[in-house]
Scaffold this motif. Structure first.
Motif, mmCIF file in Angstrom:
data_model
loop_
_atom_site.group_PDB
_atom_site.id
_atom_site.type_symbol
_atom_site.label_atom_id
_atom_site.label_comp_id
_atom_site.label_asym_id
_atom_site.label_seq_id
_atom_site.Cartn_x
_atom_site.Cartn_y
_atom_site.Cartn_z
ATOM 1 N N UNK A 125 7.293 13.414 4.581
ATOM 2 C CA UNK A 125 6.834 13.761 3.468
ATOM 3 C C UNK A 125 8.319 13.607 2.221
ATOM 4 N N UNK A 126 7.960 12.785 1.352
ATOM 5 C CA UNK A 126 9.234 12.559 0.598
ATOM 6 C C UNK A 126 8.959 12.544 -0.933
ATOM 7 N N UNK A 127 7.630 12.783 -1.496
ATOM 8 C CA UNK A 127 7.316 12.446 -2.695
ATOM 9 C C UNK A 127 7.402 13.921 -3.451
ATOM 10 N N UNK A 128 7.080 13.832 -4.957
ATOM 11 C CA UNK A 128 7.143 15.110 -5.762
ATOM 12 C C UNK A 128 5.962 15.663 -5.598
ATOM 13 N N UNK A 129 5.025 15.504 -4.806
ATOM 14 C CA UNK A 129 3.710 16.173 -4.909
ATOM 15 C C UNK A 129 2.479 15.168 -4.803
ATOM 16 N N UNK A 130 2.776 13.881 -4.971
ATOM 17 C CA UNK A 130 1.776 12.748 -5.089
ATOM 18 C C UNK A 130 1.309 12.298 -3.587
ATOM 19 N N UNK A 131 0.573 11.537 -3.372
ATOM 20 C CA UNK A 131 0.227 11.057 -2.040
ATOM 21 C C UNK A 131 0.472 9.518 -1.979
ATOM 22 N N UNK A 132 1.642 8.953 -1.510
ATOM 23 C CA UNK A 132 1.940 7.601 -1.593
ATOM 24 C C UNK A 132 1.045 6.762 -0.400
ATOM 25 N N UNK A 133 0.938 5.610 -0.996
ATOM 26 C CA UNK A 133 0.033 4.786 -0.023
ATOM 27 C C UNK A 133 0.625 3.265 -0.022
ATOM 28 N N UNK A 134 0.434 2.583 1.175
ATOM 29 C CA UNK A 134 0.891 1.304 1.137
ATOM 30 C C UNK A 134 -0.003 0.471 0.123
ATOM 31 N N UNK A 135 0.598 -0.420 -0.483
ATOM 32 C CA UNK A 135 0.103 -1.297 -1.352
ATOM 33 C C UNK A 135 -1.406 -1.868 -1.249
ATOM 34 N N UNK A 136 -1.600 -2.283 -0.114
ATOM 35 C CA UNK A 136 -2.969 -2.836 0.134
ATOM 36 C C UNK A 136 -4.146 -1.890 0.266
ATOM 37 N N UNK A 137 -3.591 -0.519 0.930
ATOM 38 C CA UNK A 137 -4.423 0.312 0.993
ATOM 39 C C UNK A 137 -4.820 1.081 -0.271
ATOM 40 N N UNK A 138 -3.783 1.193 -1.058
ATOM 41 C CA UNK A 138 -4.120 2.039 -2.569
ATOM 42 C C UNK A 138 -5.078 0.761 -3.402
ATOM 43 N N UNK A 139 -4.929 -0.154 -3.067
ATOM 44 C CA UNK A 139 -5.825 -1.398 -3.824
ATOM 45 C C UNK A 139 -7.263 -1.116 -3.421
ATOM 46 N N UNK A 140 -7.155 -1.144 -1.969
ATOM 47 C CA UNK A 140 -8.528 -1.257 -1.492
ATOM 48 C C UNK A 140 -9.261 -0.037 -1.698
ATOM 49 N N UNK A 141 -8.672 1.131 -1.696
ATOM 50 C CA UNK A 141 -9.200 2.432 -1.728
ATOM 51 C C UNK A 141 -9.511 2.671 -3.385
#
Length: 208
Positions: A178-194
């Protein structure tokens, strides 16, 4: 003769002084090395998610996803995202959620906004008129822009907003904990597909 006697009398004192100097220098060197090692310890072992598997996208199930049958769950303890069509898993992916100081909220959240080229209005860099970074990793809320520079928000590509306070899902760095400021970071291909399979109003469940 008096001069020679005076020089000889200084020799013991100089020898003692030399020993003290060479004794102190290694000690100071060891101290500085220790401090540099301290700075290098960025992540506590307890924060690491060991054996975090890469993302898996089941194309056959993914193709069945619709805004009506999609189910999205984020597990903070496992640092994983699960996307299902009914009982079948379409996406099983690592994430990086909010760190302890800025945790990702838990609960059920409808997606409030979709923006493929979103930028943060809080975190980013100060850049000059040519787009060169003058000062990086700043907060627009607490840092002041150096003369001749302006704030440029960090990119949050394929942003899917979960709260109006700024929490969302988007492309980001996944260090394995866990390293963000609150957001949920995703891999590029996963974020685009979702992003392609959700609508404003699609529900995301975030749980511990």
């Amino acid at each position: 003769m008096n001069y020679l006697t005076h020089r000889l009398s200084l020799c013991p004192a100089l020898s003692i002084l030399s020993v003290l100097v060479f004794a102190v220098l290694p000690a100071r060197g060891d101290f500085l090395w220790f401090k540099s090692q301290e700075k290098a310890k960025i992540t506590a072992p307890s924060q690491l998610v060991t054996g975090q598997a890469p993302a898996v996208i089941n194309k056959a199930v993914y193709d069945k996803l619709t805004p009506q049958n999609i189910s999205i769950v984020v597990s903070l303890s496992r640092q994983r995202l699960f996307v299902k069509a009914g009982e079948e898993t379409a996406i099983d992916s690592p994430v990086s959620s909010g760190k302890r100081a800025r945790p990702t909220p838990t609960g059920t959240f409808p997606i409030l906004q979709k923006d493929p080229d979103h930028r943060s209005n809080v975190y980013g860099n100060f850049v000059d008129s040519h787009g060169r970074i003058v000062r990086g990793g700043v907060s627009a809320l607490i840092d002041s822009a150096p003369s001749g520079s302006h704030f440029e928000g960090a990119p949050m590509t394929w942003f899917m907003r979960l709260t109006w306070e700024g929490v969302g899902m988007h492309v980001g760095i996944l260090p394995g904990y866990a390293a963000s400021h609150g957001c949920i970071r995703l891999p590029s291909e996963v974020a685009q597909d979702l992003y392609a399979k959700v609508n404003v109003g699609t529900v995301v469940r975030v749980e511990n």
